[in-house]
Design a protein around this motif. Structure first.
Motif, PDB file in Angstrom:
ATOM      1  N   GLY A 117       0.828  -1.208   0.000  1.00  0.00           N
ATOM      2  CA  GLY A 117       0.000   0.000   0.000  1.00  0.00           C
ATOM      3  C   GLY A 117       0.856   1.249   0.000  1.00  0.00           C
ATOM      4  O   GLY A 117       2.089   1.182  -0.093  1.00  0.00           O
ATOM      5  N   LEU A 118       0.175   2.366   0.160  1.00  0.00           N
ATOM      6  CA  LEU A 118       0.839   3.661   0.051  1.00  0.00           C
ATOM      7  C   LEU A 118       1.456   4.090   1.379  1.00  0.00           C
ATOM      8  O   LEU A 118       0.787   4.039   2.406  1.00  0.00           O
ATOM      9  CB  LEU A 118      -0.244   4.667  -0.347  1.00  0.00           C
ATOM     10  N   VAL A 119       2.706   4.511   1.357  1.00  0.00           N
ATOM     11  CA  VAL A 119       3.318   5.086   2.564  1.00  0.00           C
ATOM     12  C   VAL A 119       3.958   6.424   2.192  1.00  0.00           C
ATOM     13  O   VAL A 119       4.237   6.670   1.017  1.00  0.00           O
ATOM     14  CB  VAL A 119       4.374   4.151   3.215  1.00  0.00           C
ATOM     15  N   VAL A 120       4.173   7.252   3.205  1.00  0.00           N
ATOM     16  CA  VAL A 120       4.674   8.597   2.923  1.00  0.00           C
ATOM     17  C   VAL A 120       5.902   8.907   3.778  1.00  0.00           C
ATOM     18  O   VAL A 120       5.793   9.518   4.840  1.00  0.00           O
ATOM     19  CB  VAL A 120       3.559   9.657   3.152  1.00  0.00           C
ATOM     20  N   PRO A 121       7.096   8.485   3.328  1.00  0.00           N
ATOM     21  CA  PRO A 121       8.298   8.887   4.060  1.00  0.00           C
ATOM     22  C   PRO A 121       8.523  10.393   3.888  1.00  0.00           C
ATOM     23  O   PRO A 121       8.096  10.979   2.895  1.00  0.00           O
ATOM     24  CB  PRO A 121       9.414   8.083   3.386  1.00  0.00           C
ATOM     25  N   VAL A 122       9.198  10.956   4.875  1.00  0.00           N
ATOM     26  CA  VAL A 122       9.374  12.413   4.886  1.00  0.00           C
ATOM     27  C   VAL A 122      10.846  12.771   4.677  1.00  0.00           C
ATOM     28  O   VAL A 122      11.734  12.228   5.354  1.00  0.00           O
ATOM     29  CB  VAL A 122       8.858  12.984   6.235  1.00  0.00           C
ATOM     30  N   LEU A 123      11.091  13.658   3.733  1.00  0.00           N
ATOM     31  CA  LEU A 123      12.451  14.198   3.529  1.00  0.00           C
ATOM     32  C   LEU A 123      12.545  15.471   4.367  1.00  0.00           C
ATOM     33  O   LEU A 123      11.738  16.392   4.195  1.00  0.00           O
ATOM     34  CB  LEU A 123      12.690  14.525   2.053  1.00  0.00           C
ATOM     35  N   ARG A 124      13.546  15.478   5.257  1.00  0.00           N
ATOM     36  CA  ARG A 124      13.626  16.604   6.206  1.00  0.00           C
ATOM     37  C   ARG A 124      14.517  17.730   5.701  1.00  0.00           C
ATOM     38  O   ARG A 124      15.471  17.504   4.972  1.00  0.00           O
ATOM     39  CB  ARG A 124      14.159  16.109   7.543  1.00  0.00           C
ATOM     40  N   ASP A 125      14.171  18.943   6.138  1.00  0.00           N
ATOM     41  CA  ASP A 125      14.975  20.149   5.872  1.00  0.00           C
ATOM     42  C   ASP A 125      15.391  20.242   4.408  1.00  0.00           C
ATOM     43  O   ASP A 125      16.574  20.446   4.094  1.00  0.00           O
ATOM     44  CB  ASP A 125      16.204  20.162   6.794  1.00  0.00           C
ATOM     45  N   VAL A 126      14.436  20.094   3.546  1.00  0.00           N
ATOM     46  CA  VAL A 126      14.692  20.090   2.101  1.00  0.00           C
ATOM     47  C   VAL A 126      15.365  21.394   1.655  1.00  0.00           C
ATOM     48  O   VAL A 126      16.212  21.390   0.761  1.00  0.00           O
ATOM     49  CB  VAL A 126      13.357  19.876   1.352  1.00  0.00           C
ATOM     50  N   ASN A 127      15.016  22.489   2.307  1.00  0.00           N
ATOM     51  CA  ASN A 127      15.582  23.796   1.918  1.00  0.00           C
ATOM     52  C   ASN A 127      17.095  23.835   2.098  1.00  0.00           C
ATOM     53  O   ASN A 127      17.788  24.608   1.438  1.00  0.00           O
ATOM     54  CB  ASN A 127      14.926  24.924   2.726  1.00  0.00           C
ATOM     55  N   ASN A 128      17.628  22.983   2.988  1.00  0.00           N
ATOM     56  CA  ASN A 128      19.074  23.005   3.252  1.00  0.00           C
ATOM     57  C   ASN A 128      19.825  21.904   2.511  1.00  0.00           C
ATOM     58  O   ASN A 128      21.007  21.701   2.756  1.00  0.00           O
ATOM     59  CB  ASN A 128      19.344  22.834   4.757  1.00  0.00           C
ATOM     60  N   LYS A 129      19.155  21.185   1.640  1.00  0.00           N
ATOM     61  CA  LYS A 129      19.821  20.038   0.989  1.00  0.00           C
ATOM     62  C   LYS A 129      19.949  20.243  -0.516  1.00  0.00           C
ATOM     63  O   LYS A 129      19.070  20.867  -1.140  1.00  0.00           O
ATOM     64  CB  LYS A 129      19.044  18.749   1.281  1.00  0.00           C
ATOM     65  N   SER A 130      21.018  19.666  -1.075  1.00  0.00           N
ATOM     66  CA  SER A 130      21.225  19.758  -2.519  1.00  0.00           C
ATOM     67  C   SER A 130      20.384  18.698  -3.225  1.00  0.00           C
ATOM     68  O   SER A 130      19.895  17.743  -2.586  1.00  0.00           O
ATOM     69  CB  SER A 130      22.703  19.528  -2.837  1.00  0.00           C
ATOM     70  N   ILE A 131      20.242  18.850  -4.528  1.00  0.00           N
ATOM     71  CA  ILE A 131      19.510  17.863  -5.334  1.00  0.00           C
ATOM     72  C   ILE A 131      20.158  16.476  -5.180  1.00  0.00           C
ATOM     73  O   ILE A 131      19.454  15.473  -5.036  1.00  0.00           O
ATOM     74  CB  ILE A 131      19.518  18.301  -6.822  1.00  0.00           C
ATOM     75  N   ASN A 132      21.483  16.429  -5.183  1.00  0.00           N
ATOM     76  CA  ASN A 132      22.173  15.131  -5.050  1.00  0.00           C
ATOM     77  C   ASN A 132      21.888  14.489  -3.691  1.00  0.00           C
ATOM     78  O   ASN A 132      21.646  13.289  -3.596  1.00  0.00           O
ATOM     79  CB  ASN A 132      23.685  15.299  -5.248  1.00  0.00           C
ATOM     80  N   GLN A 133      21.913  15.309  -2.631  1.00  0.00           N
ATOM     81  CA  GLN A 133      21.602  14.776  -1.284  1.00  0.00           C
ATOM     82  C   GLN A 133      20.167  14.241  -1.254  1.00  0.00           C
ATOM     83  O   GLN A 133      19.894  13.174  -0.710  1.00  0.00           O
ATOM     84  CB  GLN A 133      21.738  15.889  -0.234  1.00  0.00           C
ATOM     85  N   LEU A 134      19.270  15.014  -1.848  1.00  0.00           N
ATOM     86  CA  LEU A 134      17.862  14.591  -1.844  1.00  0.00           C
ATOM     87  C   LEU A 134      17.675  13.313  -2.658  1.00  0.00           C
ATOM     88  O   LEU A 134      16.874  12.446  -2.296  1.00  0.00           O
ATOM     89  CB  LEU A 134      16.974  15.711  -2.402  1.00  0.00           C
ATOM     90  N   ALA A 135      18.433  13.200  -3.757  1.00  0.00           N
ATOM     91  CA  ALA A 135      18.332  11.995  -4.599  1.00  0.00           C
ATOM     92  C   ALA A 135      18.694  10.764  -3.773  1.00  0.00           C
ATOM     93  O   ALA A 135      18.002   9.740  -3.802  1.00  0.00           O
ATOM     94  CB  ALA A 135      19.260  12.124  -5.803  1.00  0.00           C
ATOM     95  N   LEU A 136      19.775  10.905  -3.004  1.00  0.00           N
ATOM     96  CA  LEU A 136      20.237   9.796  -2.168  1.00  0.00           C
ATOM     97  C   LEU A 136      19.187   9.446  -1.106  1.00  0.00           C
ATOM     98  O   LEU A 136      18.825   8.284  -0.910  1.00  0.00           O
ATOM     99  CB  LEU A 136      21.560  10.223  -1.503  1.00  0.00           C
ATOM    100  N   GLU A 137      18.689  10.489  -0.454  1.00  0.00           N
ATOM    101  CA  GLU A 137      17.727  10.278   0.628  1.00  0.00           C
ATOM    102  C   GLU A 137      16.422   9.662   0.093  1.00  0.00           C
ATOM    103  O   GLU A 137      15.852   8.750   0.698  1.00  0.00           O
ATOM    104  CB  GLU A 137      17.453  11.616   1.317  1.00  0.00           C
TER     105      GLU A 137
END
Ligand code: CAO
Length: 440
Positions: free
Chosen positions: A315-335
């Protein structure tokens, strides 16, 4: 003998309530066979001016009830007959079966207990059992509450007899008990049944039409279902649709991915959408907010956490990416890769799914032209994404092929009005159409 016994009964009648010709019976709060005490409320009556409780003048066992909810009564109407406690189990106790129904054989039993167990004519036994159900096994608990509290419960569509024990004196139900009960039902996500409840979907036996198989829903699906129903019922939601020209973004993304090694994590368009969204939330604080539980305040968040709806086998789950404003695209890709993998393996911890400010639901990898996502309350908005496609776009002189990304913004209309929603979406679209804006 029968007369004498009937004479030993105490009659409860509607008292003089001030020359009112017609009184409504709102609720009858006793049942046959129930042991009642002096001043216990027997029924709730209502005139066009007031609601009142009818108290019992006597302690004893209810022998027969003559009114029901919805009846119209007046002063002197017989409400119920009571076998006074002092007469119970004595030869003077009225014989209930004789009073209730005509019997073909004389009833020999002389007290309530023996009526239920003796073996007179079959009809007598039936009448006696109907008249005197064993209180502990067949009677329902009648709520001990004032007319005001009963009225309050009725207004909410609550069956007051179902509210658990009251916190007032001697278990009396207070308004707070009714409120707590309603709150608990809402938190449990179980719909209330009764007059004010949402009509249930009819139960259909599908096997009549062909073979069927019952498959249990996963825990996630059940919880998601409860949560979505709760949100659907609580939030007035509006979905706004628009599209972003991501032709240049896509060219940039291709360049980036081409530079990456074979084993390196690729950048998907979703990562730019996350960044573009957060930049817009920084400009529109009401999108990064939740309503207080009393609906009186907007709680503005100073952090920028984005939930990403992830499709998993359970089913559907919603993980949360934290402090997106302080992270680079590459960091977010990894997370995002880590969290979506964890989600699909069923390894997300509750903390991984908490603290979101706004959610993105992207179906772009699958298809679609538009949909209406449901807000992940208490967040106030959600961004839906479907598949980008090349379209002829008029540039003022000619049609040019542009890659257009459909976006769907659903928002809680209590917090965000239509114009604000449209302005917010324009900023998201500008950010995606020219990602240099994200540097500003
Ligand atoms: N338009 C066109 N292509 C898109 C796209 C879009 N809007 N979004 C993704 N794609 C492409 C990606 O570029 C990728 O292509 P390549 O394989 O060629 O690189 C492919 O689709 C698959 O992408 P993805 O889904 O793996 O990656 P993502 O970052 O876009 O999304 C995640 C990640 C976790 C959101 C996604 O995998 C997912 O689970 N989506 C479903 C969410 C969902 O069920 N929402 C519904 C909730 S409403 O009830």
């Amino acid at each position: 003998m029968t007369d004498k016994k009937i004479a030993n009964l105490i009659e409860i009648k509607v008292p003089d309530v001030g020359n009112v010709p017609s009184i409504d019976v709102v609720e009858v709060l006793i049942c046959v066979g129930e042991l009642i005490i002096i001043d216990q409320t027997v029924a709730t009556l209502e005139t066009d001016k007031a609601t009142m409780e009818l108290p019992s003048p006597v302690q004893g066992r209810i022998q027969q009830i003559f009114i029901k909810a919805g009846d119209k009564v007046q002063e002197g109407t017989l409400v119920a007959t009571v076998v006074p406690t002092e007469l119970e189990n004595t030869p003077q106790a009225p014989v209930v079966a004789e009073v209730l129904a005509p019997v073909t054989e004389p009833v020999l039993a002389t007290n309530i207990a023996s009526i239920a167990t003796a073996s007179p004519a079959p009809q007598s036994v039936k009448s006696a059992q109907q008249a005197l159900p064993i209180a502990s096994s067949t009677t329902t608990r009648k709520a001990h509450a004032s007319p005001a509290v009963r009225l309050f419960a009725r207004e909410l569509g609550v069956d007051i007899n179902k509210v658990s024990l009251g916190s007032g004196r001697k278990g009396r139900l207070l308004k707070e008990d009714v409120k707590e009960w309603v709150k608990k039902i809402m938190l449990d996500g179980k719909p209330v049944s009764g007059a004010a409840a949402i009509p249930a979907i009819p139960v259909i036996d599908f096997s009549v039409f062909g073979e069927i198989e019952a498959k249990s829903l996963s825990k996630i699906k059940k919880l998601t279902g409860q949560n979505l129903t709760r949100v659907w019922l609580n939030l007035p939601m509006v979905t706004y649709h628009d599209e972003a020209d991501i032709t240049d973004l896509e060219a940039f993304r291709s360049t980036l991915n081409a530079e990456k090694g074979k084993d390196e994590l690729k950048i998907t368009g979703l990562l730019f959408i996350i960044k573009a969204l957060v930049a817009a939330m920084q400009q529109f604080p009401s999108f990064n907010a939740s309503l207080s539980s009393d609906g009186e305040q907007l709680l503005l968040k100073k952090y920028f956490n984005i939930g990403i709806a992830v499709d998993t086998p359970n089913g559907l789950v919603v993980p949360v990416l934290r402090d997106v404003n302080n992270k680079s695209i590459n960091q977010l890709a990894l997370e995002l890769a880590e969290k979506s993998t964890k989600a699909r393996q069923g390894k997300l911890l509750p903390a991984d799914m908490q603290g979101g400010c706004m959610t993105i639901s992207s179906l772009g990898g699958i298809g679609g032209t538009a949909f209406t996502p449901i807000v992940n309350a208490p967040e106030v908005a959600i961004l839906g994404v479907t598949r980008a496609k090349m379209q002829p776009v008029w540039n003022g002189a000619e049609f040019v092929p542009r890659l257009m990304l459909p976006l769907d913004l659903t928002y809680d209309h209590r917090v965000i009005d239509g114009a604000e929603g449209a302005r917010f979406m324009s900023v998201v679209i500008q950010n995606l159409s020219d990602i240099r804006r994200l540097l500003l």
